[in-house]
Design a protein around this motif. Sequence first.
Motif, PDB file in Angstrom:
ATOM      1  N   CYS A 100      -7.944 -23.409 -98.206  1.00  0.00           N
ATOM      2  CA  CYS A 100      -6.577 -22.871 -98.220  1.00  0.00           C
ATOM      3  C   CYS A 100      -6.560 -21.344 -98.039  1.00  0.00           C
ATOM      4  N   HIS A 101      -7.455 -20.662 -98.769  1.00  0.00           N
ATOM      5  CA  HIS A 101      -7.404 -19.194 -98.785  1.00  0.00           C
ATOM      6  C   HIS A 101      -8.112 -18.548 -97.594  1.00  0.00           C
ATOM      7  N   GLY A 102      -8.850 -19.354 -96.805  1.00  0.00           N
ATOM      8  CA  GLY A 102      -9.526 -18.825 -95.617  1.00  0.00           C
ATOM      9  C   GLY A 102     -10.926 -18.329 -95.935  1.00  0.00           C
ATOM     10  N   GLY A 139      -6.609 -20.198 -94.352  1.00  0.00           N
ATOM     11  CA  GLY A 139      -7.341 -21.466 -94.292  1.00  0.00           C
ATOM     12  C   GLY A 139      -6.476 -22.548 -93.681  1.00  0.00           C
ATOM     13  N   VAL A 140      -7.096 -23.527 -93.010  1.00  0.00           N
ATOM     14  CA  VAL A 140      -6.292 -24.552 -92.316  1.00  0.00           C
ATOM     15  C   VAL A 140      -5.328 -25.271 -93.253  1.00  0.00           C
ATOM     16  N   ALA A 141      -5.766 -25.566 -94.477  1.00  0.00           N
ATOM     17  CA  ALA A 141      -4.897 -26.325 -95.377  1.00  0.00           C
ATOM     18  C   ALA A 141      -3.826 -25.441 -96.007  1.00  0.00           C
ATOM     19  N   GLY A 142      -3.938 -24.127 -95.841  1.00  0.00           N
ATOM     20  CA  GLY A 142      -2.957 -23.227 -96.436  1.00  0.00           C
ATOM     21  C   GLY A 142      -1.762 -22.970 -95.542  1.00  0.00           C
ATOM     22  N   MET A 143      -1.948 -23.262 -94.245  1.00  0.00           N
ATOM     23  CA  MET A 143      -0.932 -22.912 -93.238  1.00  0.00           C
ATOM     24  C   MET A 143       0.439 -23.537 -93.494  1.00  0.00           C
ATOM     25  N   THR A 144       0.438 -24.783 -93.987  1.00  0.00           N
ATOM     26  CA  THR A 144       1.712 -25.494 -94.109  1.00  0.00           C
ATOM     27  C   THR A 144       2.276 -25.420 -95.526  1.00  0.00           C
ATOM     28  N   LEU A 145       1.611 -24.684 -96.409  1.00  0.00           N
ATOM     29  CA  LEU A 145       2.067 -24.671 -97.801  1.00  0.00           C
ATOM     30  C   LEU A 145       3.251 -23.734 -97.992  1.00  0.00           C
ATOM     31  N   ASN A 146       4.004 -23.981 -99.044  1.00  0.00           N
ATOM     32  CA  ASN A 146       5.154 -23.165 -99.406  1.00  0.00           C
ATOM     33  C   ASN A 146       5.077 -22.821-100.888  1.00  0.00           C
ATOM     34  N   PRO A 147       4.781 -21.578-101.280  1.00  0.00           N
ATOM     35  CA  PRO A 147       4.519 -20.472-100.378  1.00  0.00           C
ATOM     36  C   PRO A 147       3.113 -20.558 -99.798  1.00  0.00           C
ATOM     37  N   ARG A 148       2.852 -19.795 -98.757  1.00  0.00           N
ATOM     38  CA  ARG A 148       1.492 -19.729 -98.231  1.00  0.00           C
ATOM     39  C   ARG A 148       0.659 -18.835 -99.134  1.00  0.00           C
ATOM     40  N   PRO A 149      -0.653 -19.126 -99.236  1.00  0.00           N
ATOM     41  CA  PRO A 149      -1.474 -18.258-100.077  1.00  0.00           C
ATOM     42  C   PRO A 149      -1.513 -16.830 -99.523  1.00  0.00           C
ATOM     43  N   ALA A 150      -1.404 -15.851-100.416  1.00  0.00           N
ATOM     44  CA  ALA A 150      -1.441 -14.448 -99.992  1.00  0.00           C
ATOM     45  C   ALA A 150      -2.865 -14.053 -99.632  1.00  0.00           C
ATOM     46  N   SER A 151      -3.009 -12.983 -98.899  1.00  0.00           N
ATOM     47  CA  SER A 151      -4.340 -12.453 -98.610  1.00  0.00           C
ATOM     48  C   SER A 151      -4.899 -11.795 -99.870  1.00  0.00           C
ATOM     49  N   PHE A 152      -6.140 -12.145-100.212  1.00  0.00           N
ATOM     50  CA  PHE A 152      -6.790 -11.513-101.359  1.00  0.00           C
ATOM     51  C   PHE A 152      -7.116 -10.051-101.058  1.00  0.00           C
ATOM     52  N   LEU A 153      -7.090  -9.695 -99.793  1.00  0.00           N
ATOM     53  CA  LEU A 153      -7.390  -8.305 -99.419  1.00  0.00           C
ATOM     54  C   LEU A 153      -6.165  -7.409 -99.534  1.00  0.00           C
TER      55      LEU A 153
END
Length: 138
Positions: free
Chosen positions: A68-70, A77-91
């Motif tokens: 999810c997080h890439g 990450g592929v599984a994070g793309m369709t989520l609501n909300p999308r996971p934020a960048s840890f950077l």
Amino acid sequence: MKNRLNSYLLITLVIMLSVISAHSFAQEKKAGEWKAPKESDQVTNPLKGNDDAVKAGKKLYRQQCAICHGDTGKGDGVAGMTLNPRPASFLSERVQNESDGAIFWKMTNGNPPMAAYKDIFTEEQRWQLVNYIRSLSK
Ligand code: HEC
């Protein structure tokens, strides 16, 4: 008379449906609205500065979080793309400005669609993950 009653019913139904659908659109969530409680900032990271913990955290991250997080923590990450909300960048500045305790609290308690990892990882493993997330900004 009966016809009129039916059309009133129909109009009421249409209004109700539009209210319901407007409501569900309003539920679009934004990343960044999720806050850890203030007390979590007081919790100190027992593994702070421990490079072995960063390595162990990286391994766990690759297995359990990257989907999810890439791979590099950018939230892509592929599984994070369709989520609501999308996971934020840890950077991102916002995540990196959070305390270790707040990041630990979030992965412990979760916030759907982000799972709670309280029963999946030990405390030590969760701190290893915090160290890994921290290392991503460097
Ligand atoms: C099913 C997809 C998914 C997986 C797997 C996942 N996460 Fe998340 N994570 C999310 C989403 C979505 C959010 C955003 C939640 C929000 O903002 O309400 C999130 C948010 C977070 C946050 C808070 C970041 C912020 O915006 O403040 C942390 C920390 C985190 N995840 C750590 C992890 C760790 C560590 C793992 C692996 C053990 C992991 N996540 C696995 C989807 C996932």
